[in-house]
Scaffold this motif. Sequence first.
Motif, PDB file in Angstrom:
ATOM      1  N   PRO A 136      -1.109  24.531   7.903  1.00 46.73           N
ATOM      2  CA  PRO A 136      -0.508  25.779   8.374  1.00 46.73           C
ATOM      3  C   PRO A 136       0.574  26.291   7.427  1.00 46.73           C
ATOM      4  CG  PRO A 136       0.445  23.937   9.548  1.00 46.73           C
ATOM      5  CD  PRO A 136      -0.621  23.360   8.658  1.00 46.73           C
ATOM      6  N   SER A 137       0.795  27.605   7.490  1.00 44.98           N
ATOM      7  CA  SER A 137       1.883  28.240   6.756  1.00 44.98           C
ATOM      8  C   SER A 137       2.893  28.772   7.754  1.00 44.98           C
ATOM      9  CB  SER A 137       1.343  29.384   5.894  1.00 44.98           C
ATOM     10  OG  SER A 137       2.398  30.064   5.238  1.00 44.98           O
ATOM     11  N   GLN A 138       4.128  28.977   7.318  1.00 47.70           N
ATOM     12  CA  GLN A 138       5.175  29.437   8.222  1.00 47.70           C
ATOM     13  C   GLN A 138       4.950  30.866   8.700  1.00 47.70           C
ATOM     14  OE1 GLN A 138       9.085  28.737   6.610  1.00 47.70           O
ATOM     15  NE2 GLN A 138       8.892  26.523   6.731  1.00 47.70           N
ATOM     16  N   ASP A 139       4.086  31.630   8.016  1.00 44.24           N
ATOM     17  CA  ASP A 139       3.802  33.004   8.442  1.00 44.24           C
ATOM     18  C   ASP A 139       2.599  33.068   9.386  1.00 44.24           C
ATOM     19  OD1 ASP A 139       1.672  32.561   6.775  1.00 44.24           O
ATOM     20  OD2 ASP A 139       2.199  34.100   5.310  1.00 44.24           O
ATOM     21  N   ASN A 140       2.228  31.894   9.956  1.00 42.66           N
ATOM     22  CA  ASN A 140       1.137  31.772  10.936  1.00 42.66           C
ATOM     23  C   ASN A 140      -0.259  31.917  10.327  1.00 42.66           C
ATOM     24  OD1 ASN A 140       2.819  31.362  13.238  1.00 42.66           O
ATOM     25  ND2 ASN A 140       3.265  33.557  13.267  1.00 42.66           N
ATOM     26  N   SER A 141      -0.355  31.920   9.008  1.00 41.19           N
ATOM     27  CA  SER A 141      -1.661  31.880   8.361  1.00 41.19           C
ATOM     28  C   SER A 141      -1.993  30.434   8.004  1.00 41.19           C
ATOM     29  CB  SER A 141      -1.672  32.773   7.117  1.00 41.19           C
ATOM     30  OG  SER A 141      -0.693  32.334   6.187  1.00 41.19           O
ATOM     31  N   PHE A 142      -3.173  30.220   7.413  1.00 39.19           N
ATOM     32  CA  PHE A 142      -3.606  28.876   7.018  1.00 39.19           C
ATOM     33  C   PHE A 142      -3.850  28.837   5.516  1.00 39.19           C
ATOM     34  CE2 PHE A 142      -5.886  28.653  11.382  1.00 39.19           C
ATOM     35  CZ  PHE A 142      -4.693  28.321  12.007  1.00 39.19           C
ATOM     36  N   TRP A 143      -3.461  27.725   4.894  1.00 35.84           N
ATOM     37  CA  TRP A 143      -3.854  27.446   3.517  1.00 35.84           C
ATOM     38  C   TRP A 143      -5.135  26.620   3.535  1.00 35.84           C
ATOM     39  CZ3 TRP A 143      -1.591  30.030  -0.217  1.00 35.84           C
ATOM     40  CH2 TRP A 143      -0.246  30.390  -0.131  1.00 35.84           C
ATOM     41  N   LEU A 144      -6.117  27.005   2.727  1.00 38.24           N
ATOM     42  CA  LEU A 144      -7.391  26.303   2.664  1.00 38.24           C
ATOM     43  C   LEU A 144      -7.701  25.926   1.217  1.00 38.24           C
ATOM     44  CD1 LEU A 144      -9.506  28.821   4.822  1.00 38.24           C
ATOM     45  CD2 LEU A 144      -8.140  26.896   5.660  1.00 38.24           C
ATOM     46  N   ILE A 145      -8.232  24.726   1.033  1.00 38.13           N
ATOM     47  CA  ILE A 145      -8.739  24.312  -0.278  1.00 38.13           C
ATOM     48  C   ILE A 145     -10.263  24.393  -0.211  1.00 38.13           C
ATOM     49  CG2 ILE A 145      -8.933  22.452  -1.968  1.00 38.13           C
ATOM     50  CD1 ILE A 145      -6.147  23.574  -1.823  1.00 38.13           C
ATOM     51  N   ASP A 146     -10.835  25.330  -1.001  1.00 40.69           N
ATOM     52  CA  ASP A 146     -12.275  25.556  -1.021  1.00 40.69           C
ATOM     53  C   ASP A 146     -12.882  24.731  -2.155  1.00 40.69           C
ATOM     54  OD1 ASP A 146     -14.874  26.657  -1.638  1.00 40.69           O
ATOM     55  OD2 ASP A 146     -14.343  28.386  -0.415  1.00 40.69           O
ATOM     56  N   SER A 148     -16.131  24.500  -3.362  1.00 42.97           N
ATOM     57  CA  SER A 148     -17.066  25.139  -4.285  1.00 42.97           C
ATOM     58  C   SER A 148     -16.391  26.227  -5.112  1.00 42.97           C
ATOM     59  CB  SER A 148     -18.240  25.745  -3.506  1.00 42.97           C
ATOM     60  OG  SER A 148     -19.119  26.394  -4.386  1.00 42.97           O
ATOM     61  N   TYR A 149     -15.563  27.010  -4.465  1.00 42.03           N
ATOM     62  CA  TYR A 149     -14.816  28.056  -5.163  1.00 42.03           C
ATOM     63  C   TYR A 149     -13.811  27.444  -6.130  1.00 42.03           C
ATOM     64  CZ  TYR A 149     -11.228  31.720  -5.618  1.00 42.03           C
ATOM     65  OH  TYR A 149     -10.303  32.611  -6.098  1.00 42.03           O
ATOM     66  N   ASN A 150     -13.412  26.203  -5.853  1.00 43.94           N
ATOM     67  CA  ASN A 150     -12.429  25.489  -6.659  1.00 43.94           C
ATOM     68  C   ASN A 150     -11.127  26.278  -6.743  1.00 43.94           C
ATOM     69  OD1 ASN A 150     -11.420  23.350  -8.194  1.00 43.94           O
ATOM     70  ND2 ASN A 150     -11.991  24.330 -10.123  1.00 43.94           N
ATOM     71  N   GLY A 151     -10.605  26.559  -5.573  1.00 42.46           N
ATOM     72  CA  GLY A 151      -9.372  27.318  -5.550  1.00 42.46           C
ATOM     73  C   GLY A 151      -8.686  27.243  -4.201  1.00 42.46           C
ATOM     74  N   LEU A 152      -7.614  28.002  -4.107  1.00 45.94           N
ATOM     75  CA  LEU A 152      -6.748  28.035  -2.930  1.00 45.94           C
ATOM     76  C   LEU A 152      -6.965  29.350  -2.194  1.00 45.94           C
ATOM     77  CD1 LEU A 152      -4.297  26.740  -1.400  1.00 45.94           C
ATOM     78  CD2 LEU A 152      -2.827  27.947  -3.032  1.00 45.94           C
ATOM     79  N   ILE A 153      -7.069  29.286  -0.876  1.00 44.02           N
ATOM     80  CA  ILE A 153      -7.279  30.467  -0.049  1.00 44.02           C
ATOM     81  C   ILE A 153      -6.204  30.530   1.022  1.00 44.02           C
ATOM     82  CG2 ILE A 153      -8.802  31.505   1.693  1.00 44.02           C
ATOM     83  CD1 ILE A 153     -11.166  30.435   0.122  1.00 44.02           C
ATOM     84  N   LYS A 154      -5.682  31.728   1.250  1.00 44.55           N
ATOM     85  CA  LYS A 154      -4.773  31.949   2.371  1.00 44.55           C
ATOM     86  C   LYS A 154      -5.514  32.803   3.396  1.00 44.55           C
ATOM     87  CE  LYS A 154       0.102  32.395   3.357  1.00 44.55           C
ATOM     88  NZ  LYS A 154       1.439  32.807   2.895  1.00 44.55           N
ATOM     89  N   PHE A 155      -5.638  32.249   4.614  1.00 44.35           N
ATOM     90  CA  PHE A 155      -6.485  32.858   5.636  1.00 44.35           C
ATOM     91  C   PHE A 155      -5.661  33.244   6.860  1.00 44.35           C
ATOM     92  CE2 PHE A 155      -9.197  32.122   9.438  1.00 44.35           C
ATOM     93  CZ  PHE A 155     -10.093  33.163   9.246  1.00 44.35           C
ATOM     94  N   ASP A 156      -5.859  34.463   7.340  1.00 48.61           N
ATOM     95  CA  ASP A 156      -5.186  34.956   8.537  1.00 48.61           C
ATOM     96  C   ASP A 156      -6.088  34.693   9.737  1.00 48.61           C
ATOM     97  OD1 ASP A 156      -4.102  36.369  10.647  1.00 48.61           O
ATOM     98  OD2 ASP A 156      -3.556  38.113   9.444  1.00 48.61           O
ATOM     99  N   PRO A 157      -5.719  33.762  10.629  1.00 46.40           N
ATOM    100  CA  PRO A 157      -6.594  33.431  11.761  1.00 46.40           C
ATOM    101  C   PRO A 157      -6.601  34.503  12.853  1.00 46.40           C
ATOM    102  CG  PRO A 157      -4.570  32.190  11.925  1.00 46.40           C
ATOM    103  CD  PRO A 157      -4.500  32.924  10.617  1.00 46.40           C
ATOM    104  N   ILE A 158      -5.572  35.345  12.891  1.00 48.53           N
ATOM    105  CA  ILE A 158      -5.505  36.389  13.915  1.00 48.53           C
ATOM    106  C   ILE A 158      -6.502  37.509  13.586  1.00 48.53           C
ATOM    107  CG2 ILE A 158      -4.035  38.009  15.150  1.00 48.53           C
ATOM    108  CD1 ILE A 158      -3.324  35.044  15.545  1.00 48.53           C
ATOM    109  N   ASP A 159      -6.419  38.014  12.360  1.00 50.47           N
ATOM    110  CA  ASP A 159      -7.326  39.088  11.937  1.00 50.47           C
ATOM    111  C   ASP A 159      -8.645  38.562  11.390  1.00 50.47           C
ATOM    112  OD1 ASP A 159      -5.433  40.974  12.634  1.00 50.47           O
ATOM    113  OD2 ASP A 159      -4.521  41.017  10.641  1.00 50.47           O
TER     114      ASP A 159
END
Length: 275
Positions: A136-146, A148-159
């Motif tokens: 989790p992130s403090q702004d209520n989003s999630f950090w994801l390690i993908d 296959s993409y080999n990268g970092l994703i920030k995902f908004d679970p609300i929207d």
Amino acid sequence: MLYLMVKKLSSGRLNKATTACLALLLSAVVCQAQLAVEKNVPGPVVTAQSVDRRGDFYLAFKNGTVAKYDTTGRQIVNYSPRRLGQVTLIDPWNPLKTFLFYEEFQSIVILDRFMSPTIEYDLTGKSQSFIRLACPSQDNSFWLIDESYNGLIKFDPIDQKIQSKIPFNASIPVDGKILFIREYQNVLFASLDSGGIIYFDNLGNYQGVIDSPACSFFCFSKNQLYLTSSGSVFIQDLYSNEKNEISLTDTYLNALLIGPRVVGAKKEGGFDLLR
């Protein structure tokens, strides 16, 4: 944990022989100091662990259950999911929203303060392939390690939208696999299987790397980062870079610092409370 306080003496009153004797004496005292097992709690093997901001600690076990304990090792409450699976990462920093990530289910479960599930997020299809780690992130989003993409994703679970995607490239020294991630004080930290902990700002911009042994878990206590490797707990101040080390036996997988105590997750299952 043993704290040694030594009064500083002026160089004019301390000759070289005295300094050498004092150093030898202190090293002997430190070598003899050992943590004693205060309490042993049998149980399954621990697969994930963490601490909330109040100091209570949480352990996820191989049988799929998750338990919350106070600083004396007394179990407060536990969570037994209907669908059994191993928790990959737990983050209870906000005890009102305990975060559980299941790699095998590609899902995130949020527990309330009574350790009851309030919502589950299905991560299938939220990226190009397979999510290996999430926190989790403090702004209520999630950090994801993908993976296959080999990268970092920030995902908004609300929207249900991807806010940003940061590929690991030549400018970000990700040599090998990321083993663990955690956001702390608006900074995202990620440990590498080749050693070192890289860190990013809250927008995902790479900031630098902390020299450390390879580790599958790390945690924080105030301004200190700590991790377990090769039978020792390595502690580093995030601001002064001061380093300390607590020696443990090789019977522990990982450790948590709970005030003056150390929680050691045992390789054969259960945990010890040491002091």
